[in-house]
Write an enzyme that holds these catalytic residues in place. Structure first.
Site, short mmCIF file in Angstrom:
data_model
loop_
_atom_site.label_atom_id
_atom_site.label_comp_id
_atom_site.label_asym_id
_atom_site.label_seq_id
_atom_site.Cartn_x
_atom_site.Cartn_y
_atom_site.Cartn_z
N HIS A 99 0.91 -1.29 -0.13
CA HIS A 99 -0.05 -0.02 0.07
C HIS A 99 0.78 1.16 0.18
CE1 HIS A 99 -3.46 2.64 1.27
NE2 HIS A 99 -2.34 3.43 1.83
N GLU A 100 1.96 1.23 0.96
CA GLU A 100 2.85 2.46 0.90
C GLU A 100 3.67 2.75 -0.31
OE1 GLU A 100 2.12 4.53 2.91
OE2 GLU A 100 1.22 3.07 4.60
N HIS A 103 1.57 4.59 -2.89
CA HIS A 103 1.60 5.98 -2.91
C HIS A 103 2.92 6.67 -3.73
CE1 HIS A 103 -1.69 6.47 -0.29
NE2 HIS A 103 -1.12 5.94 0.73
#
Length: 228
Positions: A99-100, A103
């Protein structure tokens, strides 16, 4: 009640709901944090692999203290994973790390919502530190202008939370697509676990938006009442 505003009960309800959602996230994260992923990869290894395969070899993966303190820093260009996710080969660590990195990929392609959120973050954080004080002083002194300034700042906070939703949902979408495409979700159970962790995290952002909406409506009602 006029001092608190007509939406105060709604704010209290959302606050309680937010606490329940945080508890749900902690339980889901803890459950899947105790289950090893099929490839025995730590969060740091998953993040490094995903970054490299997306042309982001220059972005380091760093460990930060705390639990669920994971984040991507668009200013320093770093993926930061909490201690548990950095070192542990769990389903939770794998999902959060991906998920990170999602980004970081958004930053690479200059996703408009991420760019807008980044530009809003610093001035809005400063403004929101002043907003409650301006609102209180405006109500006590009956200076309508201060109340409206406070309302405008709460409106900006609502916009920030609104912009945050697609940013977070898209990062989770990218994470799941990558994990499935690379076969890192080795079983249906792991796929379910990764999705459960990311969905639970997404609920916290929805709760944040709901709270911002209720607070804005409350302050707006106070501002309108001050004009009467």
């Amino acid at each position: 009640m006029e001092f608190l505003g007509p939406y105060t009960p709604l704010i209290l309800i959302i606050f309680v709901a937010s606490m329940l959602i945080q508890g749900h996230l902690s339980r889901v994260y803890r459950t899947w944090g105790q289950i090893r992923n099929a490839h025995n990869l730590t969060g740091a290894q998953v993040a490094r692999m995903m970054l490299d395969e997306n042309g982001l070899r220059h972005i380091p993966v760093q460990m930060v203290r705390g639990q669920l303190t994971d984040h991507y820093d668009p200013l320093r260009k770093t993926v930061n994973l909490s201690e548990g996710n950095f070192n542990v080969p769990s389903v939770s660590a794998m999902a959060v790390a991906a998920h990170e990195v999602g980004h970081a990929i958004q930053d690479k392609v200059r996703m408009p919502a991420l760019v807008l959120r980044g530009r809003m973050a610093v001035p809005l954080s400063l403004g929101m530190n002043l907003a409650p004080l301006l609102l209180l002083v405006g109500i006590v002194t009956q200076v309508t202008g201060l109340i409206w300034v406070g309302a405008a700042l709460f409106g900006a906070a609502l916009l920030f939370h609104l912009v945050t939703l697609p940013v977070e949902f898209d990062a989770s979408r990218r994470a799941l697509i990558y994990l499935n495409r690379r076969g890192l979700n080795g079983s249906a159970e792991e796929q379910h676990g990764a999705r459960a962790v990311l969905n639970a995290a997404a609920l916290t952002y929805v709760a944040g938006f709901a709270m911002a909406m209720a607070q804005f409506l409350n302050v707006l009602a106070l501002a309108r009442h001050s004009d009467d």
